[in-house]
Design a protein around this motif. Sequence first.
Motif, PDB file in Angstrom:
ATOM      1  N   LEU A 111       0.818  -1.212   0.000  1.00 12.72           N
ATOM      2  CA  LEU A 111       0.000   0.000   0.000  1.00 12.72           C
ATOM      3  C   LEU A 111       0.854   1.266   0.000  1.00 12.72           C
ATOM      4  O   LEU A 111       0.567   2.211  -0.733  1.00 12.72           O
ATOM      5  CB  LEU A 111      -0.948   0.007   1.213  1.00 12.72           C
ATOM      6  CG  LEU A 111      -1.787   1.279   1.384  1.00 12.72           C
ATOM      7  CD1 LEU A 111      -2.672   1.532   0.165  1.00 12.72           C
ATOM      8  CD2 LEU A 111      -2.613   1.199   2.649  1.00 12.72           C
ATOM      9  N   CYS A 148      -6.126  -7.277   0.300  1.00 15.89           N
ATOM     10  CA  CYS A 148      -5.151  -7.253   1.393  1.00 15.89           C
ATOM     11  C   CYS A 148      -5.544  -8.352   2.369  1.00 15.89           C
ATOM     12  O   CYS A 148      -6.048  -9.392   1.942  1.00 15.89           O
ATOM     13  CB  CYS A 148      -5.088  -5.875   2.052  1.00 15.89           C
ATOM     14  SG  CYS A 148      -6.621  -5.364   2.845  1.00 15.89           S
ATOM     15  N   ARG A 193      -6.746  -1.936   3.878  1.00 12.78           N
ATOM     16  CA  ARG A 193      -5.675  -1.386   3.027  1.00 12.78           C
ATOM     17  C   ARG A 193      -6.073  -1.410   1.549  1.00 12.78           C
ATOM     18  O   ARG A 193      -5.766  -0.477   0.805  1.00 12.78           O
ATOM     19  CB  ARG A 193      -4.362  -2.162   3.230  1.00 12.78           C
ATOM     20  CG  ARG A 193      -3.699  -1.868   4.574  1.00 12.78           C
ATOM     21  CD  ARG A 193      -2.500  -2.742   4.811  1.00 12.78           C
ATOM     22  NE  ARG A 193      -2.945  -4.086   5.187  1.00 12.78           N
ATOM     23  CZ  ARG A 193      -2.131  -5.098   5.445  1.00 12.78           C
ATOM     24  NH1 ARG A 193      -0.827  -4.953   5.347  1.00 12.78           N
ATOM     25  NH2 ARG A 193      -2.623  -6.270   5.788  1.00 12.78           N
ATOM     26  N   SER A 238      -8.172   1.537   0.743  1.00 16.27           N
ATOM     27  CA  SER A 238      -7.345   2.740   0.564  1.00 16.27           C
ATOM     28  C   SER A 238      -6.663   2.722  -0.797  1.00 16.27           C
ATOM     29  O   SER A 238      -6.627   3.732  -1.498  1.00 16.27           O
ATOM     30  CB  SER A 238      -6.275   2.830   1.663  1.00 16.27           C
ATOM     31  OG  SER A 238      -6.872   2.948   2.923  1.00 16.27           O
TER      32      SER A 238
END
Length: 101
Positions: free
Chosen positions: A47, A68, A73, A76
Amino acid sequence: MGLLDLLFGNKTKKIQDFTSRDAVILDVRSKAEYNSGAIPGSKHIPLQQVASKISEIKKWNKPVITCCASGMRSGSAAAILKSNGIEAMNGGGWQSLYQKL
């Protein structure tokens, strides 16, 4: 269509749509996590490095499904990709995503 599909969209259908268009699976976990098990054929960019690899990811010229361990993550990462004009979706945890593929 169930209530959860109405509220959150049907992720399985969206995953099928992306994979039918030759989507790239992008795992954004740490190197150690990725090495301990991952979806075969997935690409790995932690990330913290996704934003600096945007030009490389754009060259794939394919939709991207991020994953993930739990989905935090990858959420994001998907947001970073979308904000840079890349068609992306959060696939969530890699193990549950693998089962949907």
